[in-house]
Scaffold this active site. Structure first.
Site, PDB file in Angstrom:
ATOM      1  CB  SER A 405      -0.915  -0.006   1.216  1.00 51.83           C
ATOM      2  OG  SER A 405      -0.143  -0.148   2.386  1.00 51.83           O
ATOM      3  CG  HIS A 426      -3.306  -0.738  -2.792  1.00 49.91           C
ATOM      4  ND1 HIS A 426      -3.782   0.515  -2.517  1.00 49.91           N
ATOM      5  CD2 HIS A 426      -3.203  -1.359  -1.592  1.00 49.91           C
ATOM      6  CE1 HIS A 426      -3.951   0.644  -1.207  1.00 49.91           C
ATOM      7  NE2 HIS A 426      -3.593  -0.484  -0.623  1.00 49.91           N
ATOM      8  CD  GLU A 438      -4.908   3.164  -5.035  1.00 47.36           C
ATOM      9  OE1 GLU A 438      -4.153   2.622  -4.214  1.00 47.36           O
ATOM     10  OE2 GLU A 438      -5.171   4.382  -4.999  1.00 47.36           O
ATOM     11  CG  ASN A 476      -3.751   4.128   1.407  1.00 51.18           C
ATOM     12  OD1 ASN A 476      -4.943   4.209   1.712  1.00 51.18           O
ATOM     13  ND2 ASN A 476      -3.082   3.007   1.467  1.00 51.18           N
TER      14      ASN A 476
END
Ligand code: T1G
Length: 657
Positions: A405, A426, A438, A476
Site C-alpha cells: 500500500s 493494491h 489500484e 492513501n
C-alpha cells in the site's frame, strides 16, 4: 414466418436507444403498421443483448423540441393494432425493458438479465416503466424491483410475472412461433394497477408510505427514490395517460438534479478507467488469467485468494507459517459458508470454490500461475526477497504483482529479470468485498501486463484504477492529508465525535477518526514515521499508540468501544482523548477556536481535492474522474455527490475552507 415482421435493435455496442436510433426505430414501427402483410411484430436485439436502455449521453443537454425518444417509439407500439412480442436475450435494461413492457408478450432466453437500473443514475424509469410495471406485477413488487435497480435472471423475472415465458432455447424462435399464432393484444395501459397478489387497493397508501419511510432522505441520496415512489402512486391513483404525464414531470426534475448529474459522472468515469495513453486496456492484448498464486496467507492474502475463487480462478496460496494457513483456511470456509447462509451460493458451489483455493508451503506450486500477488509483511526487504524467489519459480509469462500500500514497486521489479511484468495490485481490506483495485505502473511495466491487470480487475468485478508508482498511490496519499486536517481540527478544539458527525452528515459511512480506529492507529503512526514524521502539530497519535490504544482492535483508540454497544464497533466519544488534544494543543501554543460545521466539512474536502489536484499534476492519477472513482469505491465518498473532484468543480463550495 409469414405475416410476422422482426424489428431488430442493432446499435453496437449495447443497442443503446439513442435519439438518433429511436428515429429509425419509430420509422420501422410505423412501416410495420402500414404494411397490410404484417399481422404481428417481434422485437429482438442484436450484438448479444436486447438493449442497455436509453443512451445516457443524451441527457447531457436539453432535448431538442423535435427529438424522437423511446417514449415516441413506445407510444407507436401502444397505438399499433397489431400484437407485439419481445424476444429477449442477454441484457434488457432501462428503456429497453420499458419497450418490452409495451409489447403484448415477453419471451426471454435462460441467460437473459432484466432490470430497471435508472435509480442508480439518480433517475426513474421515464418511458412508462413506473406506470406499466405496477399494472403487470403490482405496485409493491414494482417498487422493490425499481428501487433496488438490480438485474434479475430470466427465471426470477418469470416468477415475478415480468415474462410470459423463459426458454432454454432461442428466444427469437419461440417469439416468432408465439407471434405467428397472432395472440390477442393485451396492453398493460388498459389494465388497472394493483398493489400485490391478495393485497387490497386500500393498502396502497400504507405500502407507499412504507416505501418512503425506507428510502434515504432526499438530501442523502434518496431524491430519485422518493420521486419514483410518487410516480408509482400516480400509477395506482390516476388513469394511465395522467400517470404517464406525472412520470414525465418527475423524470424531468431528476434528470437536471445534482445527484443524477453526479451519478451519471461516476457511470462514465468508471468506463474511462481502462483508457490509458489512447488505448482501451480492457480490450488490448493481454494474458488470460486461468490460474493465480498468492504469497502470504494473512488477512490480505486470504481475502485476495477468496476474490480469485469467487471469480472462478483457481488459486495456490503459499505460506510456511502453519498457524497462518490454519487461520486462512477457517477464513475461507467461513466466508463461503456465510454466502450459503445468505442464499448467494449453494452448498455445492461453496464447496467447489473453497476447494479451488490450495494452501501449500511448496513455492514450486506457483509454476502454473498466470498472475501471482504477494501479500506479505509490509517491509521492502521482505518483499524483495519474495520477488527474487518468484522470479525463479514463476512461468515466463506470469505477471508478478505486489499488494503493497505504500512501498516502491520499482524496487521490487529491479530484483527480477522481468521488470516489464511487475506491477502493483493494491487491494483494499476486505479484499474479497471492497470493489476498488489500484493498478500501480512501474517504470518498466509493459502495456500487456497492464492490460492483463485490467482484464483481471474486470474478472474480479473490481474497479481497476491506474496509479503511478508514488508514495501512497492515489487513495492513501489523499487520505493522509484528510486525516491530517481532521487532527488539525481536533487540535483547535473540535471534538473527534463532532468532526466525524459532520462528515457522516455529508454522506460518508464513517468519519475520519472512526476510520483511523478501524484501520489501526499503529498502522497510521508507522506510515507517518516511514514518511519522515507526522504532519500533526501535536503528538496525540503517538501518545495513543504508546498507551496501546490502537483503535477498534484494542477496544479503544480515538473513541472507546464496548462489546455491548454495536457489537464493539460503535465509536463512543471519549472525554479523555478530547483532554489529550486540549493539553497537547496548549503545550503547542494552539488556541482553541469556534469552528462551524461548514468549515469542518470544507477543510476536510479541500484536503482531498488539493491533494487530488497535485496527484493529477504529478501524473500519479490520470483523470479527475479516476480520483473520484477511487474515493467513491474505496473510501465511501457518497456517489450521489460524484467524488471529491466532481464535488469541488460542480458545487464549487469549499468556500468556508
Ligand atoms: N448509454 C450510453 N452508453 C452506454 C450505456 C447507456 N445506457 N450502457 C453502456 N454504454 C456504453 C459504455 O459507456 C461503454 O462505452 C460501452 O457501452 C460498453 O459498456 C428512459 C432513462 C449494458 C450491462 O443504466 O449497465 O434507460 O467505454 O463497458 O461491461 O427509462 O453497460 O465502449 O465507449 O458497461 O458489457 C438505463 C447501463 C439507462 C445500463 C454492459 N440503463 N449500462 O456492460 O459494457 S437510462 C443502464 C450497463 C434509461 C429510460 C431510462 C452496462 C451493460 P465505451 P460497458 P459491459
Amino acid at each position: 414466418m409469414d405475416g410476422v415482421r422482426v424489428i431488430t435493435l442493432d446499435n453496437p455496442p449495447v443497442n443503446a436507444l439513442s435519439l438518433a436510433y429511436c428515429a429509425k426505430l419509430l420509422a420501422a414501427v410505423e412501416a410495420a403498421e402500414r404494411d397490410a402483410a404484417v399481422e404481428a411484430v417481434v422485437v429482438s436485439g442484436a450484438n448479444g443483448l436486447f438493449s442497455a436502455g436509453a443512451d445516457v449521453n443524451d441527457f447531457r443537454n436539453e432535448l431538442p423540441a423535435d427529438a424522437i425518444t423511446i417514449r415516441d417509439v413506445i407510444a407507436a407500439v401502444e397505438r399499433s393494432g397489431k400484437p407485439y412480442v419481445a424476444a429477449i436475450d442477454g441484457n434488457c435494461l432501462g428503456g429497453g425493458l420499458e419497450l418490452a413492457l409495451a409489447c403484448d408478450y415477453r419471451v426471454a432466453s435462460a441467460r437473459a438479465k432484466l432490470g430497471l437500473p435508472e435509480i442508480k443514475l439518480g433517475l426513474l424509469p421515464g418511458a412508462g416503466g413506473t406506470q406499466r410495471l405496477p399494472r403487470l406485477i403490482g405496485a409493491r413488487a414494482a417498487l422493490e424491483f425499481m428501487l433496488k435497480g438490480s438485474s434479475v435472471t430470466a427465471r426470477r423475472a418469470l416468477e415475478l410475472g415480468i415474462l410470459d415465458e423463459a426458454v432454454d432455447g432461442d428466444a427469437l424462435e419461440r417469439a416468432l412461433a408465439l407471434a405467428a399464432t397472432a395472440p390477442a393484444k393485451r396492453r398493460l395501459s388498459t389494465r388497472e394497477a394493483f398493489i400485490g397478489d391478495d393485497i387490497p387497493l386500500q393498502a396502497g397508501p400504507y405500502v407507499l408510505a412504507q416505501a418512503h419511510a425506507m428510502a434515504p432522505p432526499e438530501e442523502r441520496g434518496g431524491l430519485a427514490a422518493h420521486k419514483l415512489i410518487d410516480a408509482v402512486q400516480a400509477a395506482v391513483e390516476l388513469p394511465f395517460a395522467f400517470g404517464l404525464g406525472r412520470e414525465a414531470r418527475l423524470f424531468d426534475q431528476l434528470v437536471r438534479s445534482e445527484p443524477s448529474l453526479a451519478l451519471r459522472h461516476v457511470f462514465f468515469a468508471e468506463r474511462e478507467l481502462p483508457k490509458v495513453d489512447g488505448i482501451d486496456l480492457s480490450r488490448a492484448a493481454a494474458n488470460a488469467v486461468k490460474s493465480a498464486g498468492v504469497v502470504g496467507a494473512g488477512t490480505m492474502g486470504s481475502g485476495i485468494a477468496i476474490a480469485f475463487a469467487q471469480a472462478g480462478i483457481p488459486v495456490v496460496v503459499v505460506d510456511t507459517d502453519d498457524d497462518a494457513v490454519d487461520r486462512a483456511r477457517q477464513t475461507v470456509m467461513g466466508m463461503f459458508m456465510y454466502q450459503v447462509q445468505k442464499g448467494r451460493l449453494t452448498q455445492e458451489e461453496a464447496w467447489q470454490r473453497a476447494q479451488s483455493i490450495a494452501f501449500t508451503d511448496d513455492w514450486s506450486r506457483l509454476g502454473e500461475a498466470d498472475v501471482i500477488v504477494e501479500a506479505v509483511f509490509e517491509d521492502l526487504d521482505v518483499k524483495r526477497d519474495v520477488f527474487r524467489k518468484l522470479d525463479g519459480v514463476a512461468k515466463t509469462a506470469a505477471v508478478l504483482a505486489t499488494n503493497t500500500s505504500t512501498l516502491d514497486v520499482d524496487k521490487m521489479a529491479e530484483v527480477t529479470k522481468r521488470p516489464d511484468r511487475v506491477l502493483g495490485l493494491h487491494f483494499f481490506v476486505p479484499a474479497n468485498i471492497m470493489p476498488l483495485l489500484e493498478v500501480v505502473r512501474g517504470n518498466k511495466t509493459s502495456q500487456e501486463s497492464l492490460a492483463t491487470a485490467f482484464r483481471l480487475g474486470k474478472a474480479l468485478r473490481k474497479k481497476a484504477v491506474l496509479s503511478g508508482n508514488a508514495f501512497g498511490f492515489i487513495g492513501n496519499r489523499m487520505i493522509f492529508d484528510y486525516l491530517g486536517e481532521a487532527t488539525a481540527l481536533a487540535e483547535e478544539g473540535v471534538a473527534p465525535a463532532r468532526v466525524d458527525a459532520v462528515m457522516k452528515g455529508f454522506g460518508f459511512p464513517m468519519g475520519p477518526f472512526a476510520m483511523s480506529d478501524l484501520s489501526g492507529l499503529d498502522v497510521g503512526a508507522a506510515i507517518a514515521k516511514a514518511r519522515g514524521g507526522s504532519s500533526a502539530r501535536t503528538d496525540v497519535l503517538e501518545q495513543l499508540v504508546a498507551r496501546r490504544r490502537l483503535g477498534q482492535k484494542t477496544m479503544a483508540g480515538y473513541f472507546k468501544y464496548d462489546k455491548s454497544v454495536g457489537k464493539g464497533r460503535e465509536p463512543i466519544p471519549d472525554p479523555e482523548v478530547e483532554t489529550m488534544f486540549a493539553d497537547a494543543a496548549r503545550r503547542a501554543g494552539i488556541a482553541p477556536r469556534d469552528v462551524s460545521d461548514d468549515e469542518i466539512r470544507d477543510r476536510l474536502l479541500r484536503a482531498l481535492v488539493e491533494r487530488g489536484r497535485r496527484l493529477l499534476e504529478e501524473g500519479v492519477a490520470l483523470r479527475p474522474g479516476d480520483v473520484d472513482i477511487v474515493y467513491v469505491y474505496g473510501y465511501g465518498f457518497p456517489p450521489y455527490r460524484g467524488g471529491p473532484m466532481w464535488y469541488a468543480q460542480e458545487v464549487g463550495a469549499l468556500s468556508h475552507a
